[in-house]
Write a protein that holds these residues in place. Structure first.
Motif, PDB file in Angstrom:
ATOM      1  N   ALA A   1      15.056 -12.610 -10.970  1.00  0.00           N
ATOM      2  CA  ALA A   1      16.269 -11.814 -11.137  1.00  0.00           C
ATOM      3  C   ALA A   1      16.948 -11.591  -9.788  1.00  0.00           C
ATOM      4  CB  ALA A   1      15.953 -10.483 -11.797  1.00  0.00           C
ATOM      5  N   HIS A   2      16.854 -12.575  -8.911  1.00  0.00           N
ATOM      6  CA  HIS A   2      17.421 -12.468  -7.569  1.00  0.00           C
ATOM      7  C   HIS A   2      18.954 -12.423  -7.648  1.00  0.00           C
ATOM      8  CE1 HIS A   2      18.176 -13.148  -3.345  1.00  0.00           C
ATOM      9  NE2 HIS A   2      16.874 -13.199  -3.088  1.00  0.00           N
ATOM     10  N   PHE A   3      19.554 -11.482  -6.898  1.00  0.00           N
ATOM     11  CA  PHE A   3      21.009 -11.326  -6.921  1.00  0.00           C
ATOM     12  C   PHE A   3      21.722 -12.599  -6.482  1.00  0.00           C
ATOM     13  CE2 PHE A   3      24.927 -10.287  -4.572  1.00  0.00           C
ATOM     14  CZ  PHE A   3      25.668  -9.744  -5.608  1.00  0.00           C
ATOM     15  N   GLU A   4      21.111 -13.385  -5.603  1.00  0.00           N
ATOM     16  CA  GLU A   4      21.762 -14.579  -5.074  1.00  0.00           C
ATOM     17  C   GLU A   4      21.652 -15.786  -6.002  1.00  0.00           C
ATOM     18  OE1 GLU A   4      23.584 -14.842  -2.450  1.00  0.00           O
ATOM     19  OE2 GLU A   4      23.289 -12.829  -1.661  1.00  0.00           O
ATOM     20  N   ASN A   5      21.002 -15.655  -7.152  1.00  0.00           N
ATOM     21  CA  ASN A   5      20.937 -16.768  -8.097  1.00  0.00           C
ATOM     22  C   ASN A   5      22.334 -17.183  -8.548  1.00  0.00           C
ATOM     23  OD1 ASN A   5      18.169 -17.314  -8.341  1.00  0.00           O
ATOM     24  ND2 ASN A   5      17.865 -15.673  -9.824  1.00  0.00           N
TER      25      ASN A   5
ATOM     26  N   PHE B   1      20.421 -22.079  -9.084  1.00  0.00           N
ATOM     27  CA  PHE B   1      20.474 -22.428  -7.663  1.00  0.00           C
ATOM     28  C   PHE B   1      20.420 -21.144  -6.853  1.00  0.00           C
ATOM     29  CE2 PHE B   1      22.934 -23.267  -3.738  1.00  0.00           C
ATOM     30  CZ  PHE B   1      22.155 -24.295  -3.221  1.00  0.00           C
ATOM     31  N   LEU B   2      19.436 -21.041  -5.967  1.00  0.00           N
ATOM     32  CA  LEU B   2      19.258 -19.874  -5.110  1.00  0.00           C
ATOM     33  C   LEU B   2      19.359 -20.306  -3.661  1.00  0.00           C
ATOM     34  CD1 LEU B   2      18.410 -16.932  -4.428  1.00  0.00           C
ATOM     35  CD2 LEU B   2      16.034 -17.697  -4.635  1.00  0.00           C
ATOM     36  N   ASP B   3      20.221 -19.633  -2.909  1.00  0.00           N
ATOM     37  CA  ASP B   3      20.375 -19.907  -1.481  1.00  0.00           C
ATOM     38  C   ASP B   3      20.702 -18.586  -0.797  1.00  0.00           C
ATOM     39  OD1 ASP B   3      20.890 -20.747   1.054  1.00  0.00           O
ATOM     40  OD2 ASP B   3      22.648 -21.959   0.555  1.00  0.00           O
ATOM     41  N   ASP B   4      19.691 -17.969  -0.189  1.00  0.00           N
ATOM     42  CA  ASP B   4      19.921 -16.707   0.526  1.00  0.00           C
ATOM     43  C   ASP B   4      19.847 -16.902   2.034  1.00  0.00           C
ATOM     44  OD1 ASP B   4      17.245 -17.019   0.994  1.00  0.00           O
ATOM     45  OD2 ASP B   4      16.621 -15.111   0.118  1.00  0.00           O
ATOM     46  N   LEU B   5      20.046 -18.145   2.477  1.00  0.00           N
ATOM     47  CA  LEU B   5      20.032 -18.562   3.890  1.00  0.00           C
ATOM     48  C   LEU B   5      18.632 -18.651   4.469  1.00  0.00           C
ATOM     49  CD1 LEU B   5      23.096 -16.602   5.304  1.00  0.00           C
ATOM     50  CD2 LEU B   5      23.007 -18.878   4.283  1.00  0.00           C
ATOM     51  N   ARG B   6      17.645 -18.169   3.756  1.00  0.00           N
ATOM     52  CA  ARG B   6      16.251 -18.328   4.183  1.00  0.00           C
ATOM     53  C   ARG B   6      15.478 -19.215   3.218  1.00  0.00           C
ATOM     54  NH1 ARG B   6      17.831 -13.156   4.825  1.00  0.00           N
ATOM     55  NH2 ARG B   6      17.124 -12.647   2.732  1.00  0.00           N
TER      56      ARG B   6
END
Length: 319
Positions: A73-77, A94-99
């Motif tokens: 449930a990641h906000f950046e999804n 697709f998840l990309d939180d810069l890390r």
């Protein structure tokens, strides 16, 4: 249309003699609140709730829905909907939180052994996509985003604005649901896109529409693709509109949602009024050639800005 966190099916009968009719014909009741993002693909609509507790795929025409439990449930999804060359519908996460960068597929084909999350897509992007709801659309089974050079937003990186290796213009990036791969950078029809804002829309399941406005200008341009594939794109200008007499229409400045009626040669933008003294109203702005302009009140108050996507009824079954 997403209006105050609820998803509606809405019929627009556009008449340019002030008899335009806008009527709500259906509502999705699976969630109390959804995000401002809905993705339409081949008669199906993917909706994402604010808490990302479960996704729903909806066929408004047949009234069928399917709930999908998300992996996280990641906000950046970021989620999108498409289909491959065999007509099998799929959801991409697709998840990309810069890390961390994660990319996986959920297969909606009921006969598939992959009817769950877990098919991982290998990706090491040199681009980033933003969260604005109207910078992502699905067309002909594939999904297109307005993207930016990853160097522009990478955490902690010092920028050399004169570095010729950094492309400051925005561009398109496509996810091909047949090959399950991201394509190359695709050029947008203007240069210097860094100081502009833009939104995407679909036209008859055949073309992409791009609405954009440069910073510091009230001229809004609408472009259509003449050819669009995961590996290439070409553009033609649909029309330009001077928004100066209408206060600039903040819907263009803030990545507003829109659709295009090719027969009547008009663009319909969705927005809300700005008055602080009276409740906000939902307004459809109809813009055409030679400065044609009309406002249509959608007949309801709204707390948040409405968004929409163009929808084509379909007999696609949801198992």
């Amino acid at each position: 249309m997403v209006l105050d966190s609820r998803v509606w099916s809405v019929r627009f009968d556009l008449c340019l003699n002030n008899d335009t009719s806008i009527k709500r014909v259906g509502k999705l009741d699976q969630f109390n609140k959804v995000s401002t993002k809905v993705i339409h693909c081949n008669g199906l609509v993917l909706c994402v709730p604010y808490d990302q507790s479960s996704l729903v795929v909806w066929n408004p025409y047949l009234g069928q829905t399917k709930l999908i439990e998300p992996r996280t449930a990641h906000f950046e999804n970021r989620y999108c909907l498409g289909f491959d060359s065999c007509g099998c519908h799929k959801v991409l996460r697709f998840l990309d939180d810069l890390r961390v960068v994660e990319c996986e597929i959920y297969d909606l084909n009921p006969s598939s052994s992959n009817n769950s999350w877990g098919r991982v897509v290998d990706v090491n992007p040199d681009w980033s996509i933003t969260y604005e709801p109207n910078r992502c659309v699905s067309l002909k089974g594939n999904t297109y985003w307005i993207a930016i050079d990853r160097k522009r937003i990478h955490e902690g990186e010092e920028f050399d604005w004169d570095d010729p290796s950094i492309l400051w213009d925005d561009f398109l990036i496509c996810f091909d649901f047949t090959t399950e791969r991201f394509g190359p950078w695709l050029q947008l029809p203007v240069k210097g896109y860094f100081d502009a804002t833009g939104s995407l829309s679909c036209v008859r399941e055949e073309q992409l529409g791009l609405m954009f406005q440069h910073s510091g200008s009230y001229m809004m341009d609408v472009w259509l693709t003449t050819k669009i594939e995961p590996q290439l794109v070409s553009w033609s200008k649909f029309f330009a509109f001077d928004m100066t007499p209408y206060g600039g229409l903040k819907c263009a400045i803030q990545h507003g949602s829109f659709f295009i009626d090719m027969e009547k040669k008009v663009t319909v933008l969705l927005d809300s009024t700005m008055s602080r003294d009276t409740p906000k109203r939902c307004i459809a702005y109809i813009l055409g050639e030679d400065g044609y302009y009309m406002e249509v009140d959608l007949g309801s108050e709204c707390k948040t800005r409405p968004t929409l996507c163009s929808y084509v009824p379909s007999l696609v079954q949801i198992e």
